[in-house]
Design a protein around this motif. Structure first.
Motif, PDB file in Angstrom:
ATOM      1  N   VAL A  46       1.649   4.814   5.762  1.00 46.94           N
ATOM      2  CA  VAL A  46       2.664   5.882   5.672  1.00 46.94           C
ATOM      3  C   VAL A  46       2.195   6.688   4.486  1.00 46.94           C
ATOM      4  CG1 VAL A  46       4.979   6.603   5.665  1.00 46.94           C
ATOM      5  CG2 VAL A  46       4.385   4.498   6.612  1.00 46.94           C
ATOM      6  N   LEU A  47       1.796   8.080   4.885  1.00 40.82           N
ATOM      7  CA  LEU A  47       1.366   9.126   4.015  1.00 40.82           C
ATOM      8  C   LEU A  47       2.474   9.936   3.810  1.00 40.82           C
ATOM      9  CD1 LEU A  47      -2.183   9.854   5.559  1.00 40.82           C
ATOM     10  CD2 LEU A  47      -1.793   8.318   3.534  1.00 40.82           C
ATOM     11  N   LEU A 100       4.433  15.486  -6.725  1.00 38.70           N
ATOM     12  CA  LEU A 100       4.692  14.286  -6.250  1.00 38.70           C
ATOM     13  C   LEU A 100       5.892  14.322  -5.198  1.00 38.70           C
ATOM     14  CD1 LEU A 100       4.102  11.439  -8.853  1.00 38.70           C
ATOM     15  CD2 LEU A 100       2.591  12.053  -7.056  1.00 38.70           C
ATOM     16  N   PRO A 101       5.491  13.517  -4.157  1.00 37.42           N
ATOM     17  CA  PRO A 101       6.694  13.608  -3.379  1.00 37.42           C
ATOM     18  C   PRO A 101       7.634  12.216  -3.745  1.00 37.42           C
ATOM     19  CG  PRO A 101       4.889  12.277  -2.451  1.00 37.42           C
ATOM     20  CD  PRO A 101       4.395  12.946  -3.508  1.00 37.42           C
ATOM     21  N   SER A 102       8.682  11.722  -3.124  1.00 41.56           N
ATOM     22  CA  SER A 102       9.348  10.713  -3.538  1.00 41.56           C
ATOM     23  C   SER A 102       8.466   9.354  -3.019  1.00 41.56           C
ATOM     24  CB  SER A 102      10.773  10.552  -2.625  1.00 41.56           C
ATOM     25  OG  SER A 102      11.391   9.566  -2.629  1.00 41.56           O
ATOM     26  N   LEU A 103       8.397   8.618  -3.758  1.00 39.51           N
ATOM     27  CA  LEU A 103       7.303   7.523  -3.353  1.00 39.51           C
ATOM     28  C   LEU A 103       7.909   6.215  -2.985  1.00 39.51           C
ATOM     29  CD1 LEU A 103       4.984   7.832  -6.841  1.00 39.51           C
ATOM     30  CD2 LEU A 103       4.670   8.556  -4.235  1.00 39.51           C
ATOM     31  N   GLN A 104       7.199   5.735  -2.096  1.00 46.81           N
ATOM     32  CA  GLN A 104       7.734   4.520  -1.504  1.00 46.81           C
ATOM     33  C   GLN A 104       6.809   3.677  -0.935  1.00 46.81           C
ATOM     34  OE1 GLN A 104      10.995   4.742   1.405  1.00 46.81           O
ATOM     35  NE2 GLN A 104      11.004   2.393   1.941  1.00 46.81           N
ATOM     36  N   ALA A 105       6.680   2.465  -1.533  1.00 42.83           N
ATOM     37  CA  ALA A 105       5.356   1.478  -0.875  1.00 42.83           C
ATOM     38  C   ALA A 105       5.722   0.637   0.227  1.00 42.83           C
ATOM     39  CB  ALA A 105       4.919   0.619  -2.241  1.00 42.83           C
ATOM     40  N   ALA A 106       4.743   0.203   0.834  1.00 44.59           N
ATOM     41  CA  ALA A 106       5.103  -0.696   2.006  1.00 44.59           C
ATOM     42  C   ALA A 106       4.405  -1.952   1.819  1.00 44.59           C
ATOM     43  CB  ALA A 106       4.766   0.028   3.328  1.00 44.59           C
ATOM     44  N   TRP A 124       0.795  -1.179  -0.058  1.00 38.26           N
ATOM     45  CA  TRP A 124       0.096   0.153   0.060  1.00 38.26           C
ATOM     46  C   TRP A 124       0.822   1.286  -0.081  1.00 38.26           C
ATOM     47  CZ3 TRP A 124      -2.999   0.406   5.307  1.00 38.26           C
ATOM     48  CH2 TRP A 124      -2.158   0.030   6.628  1.00 38.26           C
ATOM     49  N   ILE A 125       0.162   2.224  -0.396  1.00 39.05           N
ATOM     50  CA  ILE A 125       0.969   3.446  -0.616  1.00 39.05           C
ATOM     51  C   ILE A 125      -0.128   4.638  -0.744  1.00 39.05           C
ATOM     52  CG2 ILE A 125       0.727   3.571  -3.266  1.00 39.05           C
ATOM     53  CD1 ILE A 125       3.811   4.731  -3.499  1.00 39.05           C
TER      54      ILE A 125
END
Length: 216
Positions: free
Chosen positions: A135-136, A145-151, A110-111
């Motif tokens: 984590v938002l 856009l921010p730096s994107l990171q999925a968990a 999720w992201i």
């Protein structure tokens, strides 16, 4: 339409039973928050999208985002957000949270970009903590856009993932009975925690897991 006239929608796939409700800001006729459940190749995409502001312009942006998410098949969530960002540049922009549930691996990725809250309620206390939060990352899809990171986290049978836009009071989490059916959860939150001052949306999905469950 009175403020409490929210409409409940429900659905079920092989891997998830879900329910959602949304309502426009008091005095408005159109809600700029939308949700989606999309099954593809043994995976299920759950999305909650909030068009910036409210009314027609917000709804136009969120509808375009949902149309793009509908085309999801195999790409990663990060690539999917990048594609939405590119296509939404001429709109007001949206914030959104996405969850991709893999029924073969019993994992959820999720992201979230913006302020669409996400919570995973655990059905089995033996697994560990009762709930996990997405984590938002600050930003607006279609604008910046921010730096994107999925968990990625494991998901077990009967776990429930819930997304809420900022038209929903956050403290519903403390009162929720996560053992209930998604429709009951959505009705409870919509009846008690929807704000009058903004568009509001909740979507809740229970992972059916096709026989997979926590074992001691």
């Amino acid at each position: 339409m009175s403020f409490n006239d929210h409409k409940i929608e429900t659905g079920k796939t092989k891997f998830i039973a879900w329910s959602s409700a949304r309502l426009p800001k008091e005095g408005e006729k159109i809600c700029g928050d939308l949700s989606l459940v999309k099954k593809s190749n043994g995976k299920v995409l759950v999305a909650a999208v909030d068009g910036l502001g409210h009314g027609v312009s917000a709804a136009k942006a969120s509808k375009k985002a949902i149309d793009l998410l509908e085309s999801f098949e195999k790409e990663s969530l990060i690539n999917l957000i990048h594609r939405c960002h590119k296509e939404l540049r001429q709109t007001r922009g949206v914030v959104m949270s996405l969850a991709l549930i893999d029924s073969k691996e019993n994992m959820m990725t999720w992201i979230g970009v913006g302020n669409v809250e996400g919570v995973l309620f655990r059905a089995h206390s033996e697994v560990g903590q009762k709930l996990e939060r997405i984590v938002l990352r600050g930003g607006v899809i279609g604008y910046k856009l921010p730096s994107l990171q999925a968990a990625m986290i494991p998901i077990f049978k009967d776990d429930i993932v819930v997304f809420t836009t900022d038209g929903v009071e956050h403290d519903y989490v403390d009162e929720l009975n996560a053992s209930e059916h998604p429709e009951e959860i959505v009705e409870f939150v919509a009846s008690n925690y929807f704000k009058k001052s903004d568009d509001a949306l909740i979507i809740a999905g229970k992972y059916l897991g096709e026989g997979f469950q926590y074992e001691n």
